[in-house]
Design a protein around this motif. Structure first.
Motif, PDB file in Angstrom:
ATOM      1  N   GLY A 128       7.448 -14.700  -6.897  1.00 45.00           N
ATOM      2  CA  GLY A 128       7.307 -14.522  -5.449  1.00 45.00           C
ATOM      3  C   GLY A 128       8.538 -13.905  -4.820  1.00 45.00           C
ATOM      4  N   ARG A 129       8.311 -13.072  -3.827  1.00 47.21           N
ATOM      5  CA  ARG A 129       9.464 -12.513  -3.133  1.00 47.21           C
ATOM      6  C   ARG A 129       9.206 -12.444  -1.638  1.00 47.21           C
ATOM      7  NH1 ARG A 129       8.845  -7.926  -6.772  1.00 47.21           N
ATOM      8  NH2 ARG A 129       7.088  -6.790  -5.914  1.00 47.21           N
ATOM      9  N   VAL A 130      10.301 -12.607  -0.873  1.00 48.01           N
ATOM     10  CA  VAL A 130      10.288 -12.260   0.543  1.00 48.01           C
ATOM     11  C   VAL A 130      10.902 -10.878   0.608  1.00 48.01           C
ATOM     12  CG1 VAL A 130      11.237 -12.771   2.817  1.00 48.01           C
ATOM     13  CG2 VAL A 130      10.487 -14.642   1.339  1.00 48.01           C
ATOM     14  N   GLY A 131      10.223  -9.965   1.279  1.00 46.38           N
ATOM     15  CA  GLY A 131      10.725  -8.596   1.302  1.00 46.38           C
ATOM     16  C   GLY A 131      10.462  -7.920   2.630  1.00 46.38           C
ATOM     17  N   ASP A 132      11.007  -6.704   2.737  1.00 43.53           N
ATOM     18  CA  ASP A 132      10.761  -5.857   3.904  1.00 43.53           C
ATOM     19  C   ASP A 132      10.019  -4.621   3.442  1.00 43.53           C
ATOM     20  OD1 ASP A 132      12.023  -7.401   5.834  1.00 43.53           O
ATOM     21  OD2 ASP A 132      13.993  -6.536   5.388  1.00 43.53           O
ATOM     22  N   LEU A 133       8.833  -4.405   3.997  1.00 46.15           N
ATOM     23  CA  LEU A 133       8.104  -3.167   3.726  1.00 46.15           C
ATOM     24  C   LEU A 133       8.306  -2.248   4.929  1.00 46.15           C
ATOM     25  CD1 LEU A 133       6.087  -1.640   1.840  1.00 46.15           C
ATOM     26  CD2 LEU A 133       4.265  -2.572   3.295  1.00 46.15           C
ATOM     27  N   HIS A 134       9.000  -1.153   4.685  1.00 42.68           N
ATOM     28  CA  HIS A 134       9.245  -0.197   5.768  1.00 42.68           C
ATOM     29  C   HIS A 134       8.056   0.751   5.843  1.00 42.68           C
ATOM     30  CE1 HIS A 134      13.289  -1.734   5.951  1.00 42.68           C
ATOM     31  NE2 HIS A 134      13.426  -1.523   4.655  1.00 42.68           N
ATOM     32  N   VAL A 135       7.421   0.798   6.990  1.00 40.33           N
ATOM     33  CA  VAL A 135       6.233   1.634   7.163  1.00 40.33           C
ATOM     34  C   VAL A 135       6.616   2.769   8.107  1.00 40.33           C
ATOM     35  CG1 VAL A 135       3.778   1.649   7.753  1.00 40.33           C
ATOM     36  CG2 VAL A 135       4.834  -0.460   6.897  1.00 40.33           C
ATOM     37  N   PRO A 136       6.996   3.918   7.543  1.00 32.90           N
ATOM     38  CA  PRO A 136       7.647   4.943   8.371  1.00 32.90           C
ATOM     39  C   PRO A 136       6.759   5.476   9.490  1.00 32.90           C
ATOM     40  CG  PRO A 136       7.238   5.759   6.134  1.00 32.90           C
ATOM     41  CD  PRO A 136       6.926   4.299   6.132  1.00 32.90           C
ATOM     42  N   ARG A 137       5.478   5.640   9.208  1.00 36.82           N
ATOM     43  CA  ARG A 137       4.648   6.265  10.223  1.00 36.82           C
ATOM     44  C   ARG A 137       4.474   5.345  11.439  1.00 36.82           C
ATOM     45  NH1 ARG A 137      -1.179   9.309   9.625  1.00 36.82           N
ATOM     46  NH2 ARG A 137      -0.741  10.773  11.318  1.00 36.82           N
ATOM     47  N   ALA A 138       4.483   4.024  11.190  1.00 40.52           N
ATOM     48  CA  ALA A 138       4.339   3.065  12.286  1.00 40.52           C
ATOM     49  C   ALA A 138       5.686   2.779  12.945  1.00 40.52           C
ATOM     50  CB  ALA A 138       3.731   1.769  11.753  1.00 40.52           C
ATOM     51  N   GLY A 139       6.748   3.164  12.238  1.00 40.31           N
ATOM     52  CA  GLY A 139       8.078   2.866  12.760  1.00 40.31           C
ATOM     53  C   GLY A 139       8.368   1.376  12.785  1.00 40.31           C
ATOM     54  N   VAL A 140       7.746   0.631  11.874  1.00 31.84           N
ATOM     55  CA  VAL A 140       7.988  -0.816  11.842  1.00 31.84           C
ATOM     56  C   VAL A 140       8.323  -1.269  10.420  1.00 31.84           C
ATOM     57  CG1 VAL A 140       6.421  -1.279  13.780  1.00 31.84           C
ATOM     58  CG2 VAL A 140       5.563  -1.468  11.445  1.00 31.84           C
ATOM     59  N   THR A 141       8.977  -2.414  10.364  1.00 30.84           N
ATOM     60  CA  THR A 141       9.235  -3.064   9.085  1.00 30.84           C
ATOM     61  C   THR A 141       8.421  -4.346   9.066  1.00 30.84           C
ATOM     62  OG1 THR A 141      11.427  -2.118   8.865  1.00 30.84           O
ATOM     63  CG2 THR A 141      11.025  -4.162   7.687  1.00 30.84           C
ATOM     64  N   VAL A 142       7.615  -4.489   8.031  1.00 33.51           N
ATOM     65  CA  VAL A 142       6.735  -5.647   7.918  1.00 33.51           C
ATOM     66  C   VAL A 142       7.361  -6.619   6.929  1.00 33.51           C
ATOM     67  CG1 VAL A 142       4.440  -6.398   7.150  1.00 33.51           C
ATOM     68  CG2 VAL A 142       4.691  -4.259   8.438  1.00 33.51           C
ATOM     69  N   GLU A 143       7.501  -7.871   7.351  1.00 30.72           N
ATOM     70  CA  GLU A 143       8.040  -8.862   6.418  1.00 30.72           C
ATOM     71  C   GLU A 143       6.935  -9.295   5.457  1.00 30.72           C
ATOM     72  OE1 GLU A 143      10.999 -12.631   6.714  1.00 30.72           O
ATOM     73  OE2 GLU A 143       9.053 -12.925   7.665  1.00 30.72           O
ATOM     74  N   THR A 144       7.255  -9.300   4.179  1.00 32.48           N
ATOM     75  CA  THR A 144       6.291  -9.764   3.170  1.00 32.48           C
ATOM     76  C   THR A 144       6.747 -11.102   2.612  1.00 32.48           C
ATOM     77  OG1 THR A 144       7.409  -8.709   1.306  1.00 32.48           O
ATOM     78  CG2 THR A 144       5.778  -7.375   2.527  1.00 32.48           C
ATOM     79  N   PRO A 145       5.855 -11.910   2.061  1.00 32.47           N
ATOM     80  CA  PRO A 145       4.413 -11.711   1.960  1.00 32.47           C
ATOM     81  C   PRO A 145       3.768 -11.572   3.336  1.00 32.47           C
ATOM     82  CG  PRO A 145       5.087 -13.653   0.707  1.00 32.47           C
ATOM     83  CD  PRO A 145       6.270 -13.182   1.443  1.00 32.47           C
ATOM     84  N   ALA A 146       2.878 -10.576   3.447  1.00 38.38           N
ATOM     85  CA  ALA A 146       2.208 -10.301   4.716  1.00 38.38           C
ATOM     86  C   ALA A 146       0.706 -10.460   4.546  1.00 38.38           C
ATOM     87  CB  ALA A 146       2.529  -8.882   5.167  1.00 38.38           C
ATOM     88  N   ASP A 148      -1.600  16.542   1.338  1.00 36.71           N
ATOM     89  CA  ASP A 148      -0.534  16.477   2.340  1.00 36.71           C
ATOM     90  C   ASP A 148      -0.842  15.350   3.325  1.00 36.71           C
ATOM     91  OD1 ASP A 148       1.380  16.775   4.242  1.00 36.71           O
ATOM     92  OD2 ASP A 148       0.561  18.647   5.075  1.00 36.71           O
ATOM     93  N   VAL A 149      -0.162  14.222   3.160  1.00 37.33           N
ATOM     94  CA  VAL A 149      -0.453  13.050   3.998  1.00 37.33           C
ATOM     95  C   VAL A 149       0.642  12.804   5.036  1.00 37.33           C
ATOM     96  CG1 VAL A 149      -1.891  11.888   2.283  1.00 37.33           C
ATOM     97  CG2 VAL A 149       0.592  11.484   2.302  1.00 37.33           C
ATOM     98  N   GLY A 150       1.615  13.705   5.102  1.00 37.80           N
ATOM     99  CA  GLY A 150       2.720  13.495   6.046  1.00 37.80           C
ATOM    100  C   GLY A 150       3.489  12.243   5.671  1.00 37.80           C
ATOM    101  N   ASP A 151       3.852  11.434   6.665  1.00 37.19           N
ATOM    102  CA  ASP A 151       4.607  10.222   6.312  1.00 37.19           C
ATOM    103  C   ASP A 151       3.722   8.974   6.208  1.00 37.19           C
ATOM    104  OD1 ASP A 151       4.203  10.055   8.982  1.00 37.19           O
ATOM    105  OD2 ASP A 151       6.313   9.853   9.561  1.00 37.19           O
ATOM    106  N   MET A 152       2.415   9.198   6.086  1.00 38.22           N
ATOM    107  CA  MET A 152       1.521   8.062   5.779  1.00 38.22           C
ATOM    108  C   MET A 152       1.810   7.589   4.354  1.00 38.22           C
ATOM    109  SD  MET A 152      -2.689   8.003   5.872  1.00 38.22           S
ATOM    110  CE  MET A 152      -3.043   8.952   4.385  1.00 38.22           C
ATOM    111  N   LEU A 153       1.977   6.292   4.177  1.00 39.06           N
ATOM    112  CA  LEU A 153       2.096   5.752   2.821  1.00 39.06           C
ATOM    113  C   LEU A 153       0.711   5.759   2.178  1.00 39.06           C
ATOM    114  CD1 LEU A 153       4.435   2.642   3.405  1.00 39.06           C
ATOM    115  CD2 LEU A 153       5.091   4.972   2.738  1.00 39.06           C
ATOM    116  N   VAL A 154       0.665   5.734   0.858  1.00 37.85           N
ATOM    117  CA  VAL A 154      -0.628   5.763   0.162  1.00 37.85           C
ATOM    118  C   VAL A 154      -0.683   4.651  -0.890  1.00 37.85           C
ATOM    119  CG1 VAL A 154      -2.207   7.145  -1.251  1.00 37.85           C
ATOM    120  CG2 VAL A 154      -0.877   8.250   0.565  1.00 37.85           C
ATOM    121  N   ASN A 155      -1.802   3.950  -0.885  1.00 39.01           N
ATOM    122  CA  ASN A 155      -2.062   2.915  -1.887  1.00 39.01           C
ATOM    123  C   ASN A 155      -2.407   3.542  -3.241  1.00 39.01           C
ATOM    124  OD1 ASN A 155      -1.863   0.387  -0.579  1.00 39.01           O
ATOM    125  ND2 ASN A 155      -3.849   0.691   0.429  1.00 39.01           N
TER     126      ASN A 155
END
Ligand code: GUN
Ligand code: ZN
Length: 498
Positions: free
Chosen positions: A14-32, A157-164
Motif C-alpha cells: 500500500g502507498r499514499v501518493g500524489d497523482l498529478h493530473v496536468p490537464r485538470a491542474g490538480v494533484t489527487v491524493e491516493t489511494p483515491a 495526439d491526446v495533448g496533456d490528457m493522461l491515458v489509462n
C-alpha cells in the motif's frame, strides 16, 4: 509513462501518493476513490462530491458520445461544466459495454480523440475485458488485441490528457504479469487492473488478489494502479495492501437503488436495520425507519450519500494506517469480518515475499491478531534475515533467559523464530503476541529454527521450548536438539538428554 506519480508513504504493497493530473491542474491524493457518474442517472450531484472527500470522478465517454444531445453539450461546455465538477475527471471508453453486449460502435483512436475533445483528464483506450475462467487461448488472443490498442493509443495526439493502460489476462496470473510488463513499457500513464468486476460481483477476492499481484509483478513500483470497478469498502484495505492506488465506485449508487446499505463488513438491507451502525451525517440525523418511509428518490439519495461517506471514511482510515505502518492489522481485521475477504487476505499472504520487498524495514508494533498473522511478509522477512546473522559454537535457542554452558543464547519468539538477544527491542521482535499462541505461530517459529540451522551448518543448536505442539516441532530438523522445558530442566549441552 510520464512522471505523474509520487509515493509519500508505504506499508506492505500500500502507498499514499500524489497523482498529478496536468490537464485538470490538480494533484489527487491516493489511494483515491472515484465515484462513478452515469450522466443519464445522477444519484448524488457531482458538485457535492468534494463534501465527501472525492477529488476525482469517473464517467463513461461512450455513453456521452452515443447520446447526440449530451455529446454536443460535452463538446461545447466541456465535461467539467456538463457534470458540475471541478476536480479531475477520468473517462472510460465503452470497453465495459463491449464486455456486456459483445460489440460497440467506436474504436480506440476515435474514442480517445472524443475524450480529449470533451476535456477528459484521464482517457481510456478500448481494451478487452476478458472474463474470468476463459480458456487460455482466448485470454492470450484478447490480451494481444488489448496490447495492440495500447500501442495504438500511444500514437494518438491526446495533448496533456493522461491515458489509462488497462492490464488484462483473465484468471491467469502469468498473463497478468506479462500484460503489466507490456503496459508499463508503453508511454501511457495509469495502469488499471481490468475485468475484475465479474470476480468482485461473485466475491472472488482471492482471484482478484492473484490478478492484482500478477499485474504488480509486471508493473514498475512507480506505476499508479487503478482497480477498475472496485467499489465495496469491505475490500479497500486489502486492495490497497495489494498495491492499488485508485478505485471507482458505482456501488454507492447501484446499491442505494436496491435499498442496500454499505458497511466495511459487508452489505445490509435497509429493511433489516433497526439502528444505523455509522456516524455519518445521514445516519446520525435519521433512523432506518424514517428513511424507509421516504419517497423512492429521497431514500435512494440518502442511502447513496451514506454509501459515499462510509467508503471515503474507510479510505481515510486506510491512508492513516499506511502512515502509521499498521495497514496489515487493518486488512486482517477486515479479512475476519467476512469469509470471502479472508480468502482474499490468504491469497495476499501467498505473495508475502513479493509484498515484503516494498515493506518498510521498521514500523508500528506488529500485532499478532490471528493465525493468518504467522504468514505476514514481516515474518517471512525475519526468517530470511537469519541467513545474514552469525551464530557461533553451540547455540541455545530459548523462550526464556536460561543459559548455562552454551556459547551463545538466542531467544525464540513465535511467529518469528530465533533472534540474537540484542535485537529484542528491534522491529518486528517487539511484536505483541497472544499469551496462548496458536499452532500456526509455533510452526512459523519452527520454520525459522529450521532456516537458521540450514543456513549455518557450522554451528550447533539446541531448541529449548515449552510445550510446542508436535506438528510445529515436525518443522525442526533432526540436527537441532530439542528440549521440552516443561519436562526437562536444562543444564547444559553435556548433560542434555533427548
Ligand atoms: N470497467 C470495469 N472493468 C473494466 C475494464 O476491464 N476495462 C475498462 N476499460 N473499463 C472497465
Ligand atoms: Zn452513515
Amino acid at each position: 509513462m510520464r512522471d505523474v506519480f509520487e509515493i509519500r508513504a508505504q506499508d506492505a504493497g500500500g502507498r499514499v501518493g500524489d497523482l498529478h493530473v496536468p490537464r485538470a491542474g490538480v494533484t489527487v491524493e491516493t489511494p483515491a476513490l472515484l465515484p462513478v457518474v452515469n450522466p443519464n442517472v445522477i444519484t448524488v450531484d457531482p458538485a457535492r462530491f468534494a463534501e465527501f472527500g472525492a477529488q476525482m470522478l469517473i464517467t463513461n465517454s461512450y455513453i456521452i458520445k452515443r447520446d447526440e444531445a449530451l455529446a454536443s453539450r460535452a463538446r461545447e461546455e466541456g465535461l467539467h461544466d456538463l457534470l458540475g465538477f471541478d476536480g479531475a475527471i477520468m473517462t472510460d471508453s465503452g470497453s465495459f459495454q463491449l464486455s456486456e453486449y459483445g460489440e460497440i460502435d467506436t474504436d480506440t483512436e476515435e474514442i480517445l480523440r472524443f475524450q480529449r475533445d470533451i476535456g477528459s483528464d484521464v482517457g481510456t483506450p478500448v481494451d478487452i475485458p476478458t472474463p474470468p475462467d476463459v480458456d487460455r487461448e482466448r485470454a492470450e488472443e484478447e490480451l494481444r488485441t488489448t496490447q495492440e490498442r495500447l500501442e495504438l493509443a500511444e500514437t494518438v495526439d491526446v495533448g496533456d490528457m493522461l491515458v489509462n493502460a488497462p492490464v488484462q489476462g483473465s484468471t491467469y496470473p502469468d498473463l497478468r504479469e506479462e500484460a503489466g510488463e507490456h503496459a508499463y513499457g508503453t508511454d501511457l500513464d495509469v495502469f488499471p487492473v481490468g475485468a475484475a468486476v465479474p470476480m468482485m460481483n461473485d466475491y472472488r477476492y482471492d482471484d482478484v488478489a492473484r490478478a492484482v499481484a500478477g499485474a504488480k509483478r509486471g508493473l514498475g513500483s512507480d506505476a499508479p494502479v487503478h482497480l477498475f470497478g472496485a467499489g465495496h469498502p469491505m475490500m479497500f484495505a486489502l486492495a490497497v495492501a495489494l498495491g492499488c492506488d485508485l478505485f471507482d465506485s458505482a456501488a454507492y449508487a447501484l446499491y442505494a437503488r436496491d435499498d442496500r446499505y454499505l458497511t466495511v463488513h459487508g452489505t445490509e438491507q435497509l429493511s433489516d436495520l433497526r439502528h444505523f451502525p455509522c456516524a455519518c451525517p445521514i445516519c446520525t440525523e435519521h433512523t432506518p425507519e424514517e428513511v424507509r418511509r421516504m419517497p423512492d428518490a429521497a431514500r435512494e439519495e440518502l442511502l447513496a450519500e451514506h454509501n459515499l461517506h462510509v467508503s471515503f471514511t474507510e479510505l481515510r482510515r486506510v491512508k492513516q494506517a499506511i502512515r502509521d505502518g499498521d495497514l496489515l492489522e487493518l486488512v486482517e481485521a477486515r479479512a475476519h469480518a467476512h469469509p470471502r475477504t479472508l480468502d482474499g487476505y490468504r491469497a495476499f499472504l501467498d505473495h508475502a515475499r513479493q509484498y515484503g520487498a516494498s515493506d518498510p524495514a521498521s514500523k508500528d508494533t506488529f500485532f499478532y491478531a490471528s493465525a493468518e498473522s504467522a504468514r505476514r511478509p514481516e515474518v517471512l522477512r525475519h526468517r530470511e534475515r537469519l541467513e545474514r546473522l552469525s551464530p557461533e559454537g553451540h547455540v541455545l535457542l530459548t523462550e526464556g533467559p536460561r543459559h548455562d554452558g552454551f556459547d551463545e543464547c538466542w531467544y525464540v519468539k513465535p511467529p518469528f523464530g530465533p533472534y540474537p538477544r540484542d535485537l529484542s527491542e528491534v522491529y518486528p521482535l517487539t511484536a505483541e503476541t497472544p499469551t496462548n499462541m496458536d499452532r500456526e505461530g509455533y510452526e512459523a517459529a519452527a520454520k525459522g529454527v529450521a532456516r537458521l540451522a540450514g543456513e549455518h551448518s557450522d554451528a550447533d543448536f539446541t531448541l529449548a521450548h515449552e510445550s510446542w505442539p508436535a506438528d510445529a516441532l515436525d518443522y525442526v530438523p533432526p540436527r537441532v536438539a530439542t528440549v521440552d522445558l516443561a519436562e526437562d530442566l536444562l543444564t547444559g549441552p553435556e548433560e542434555q538428554t533427548e
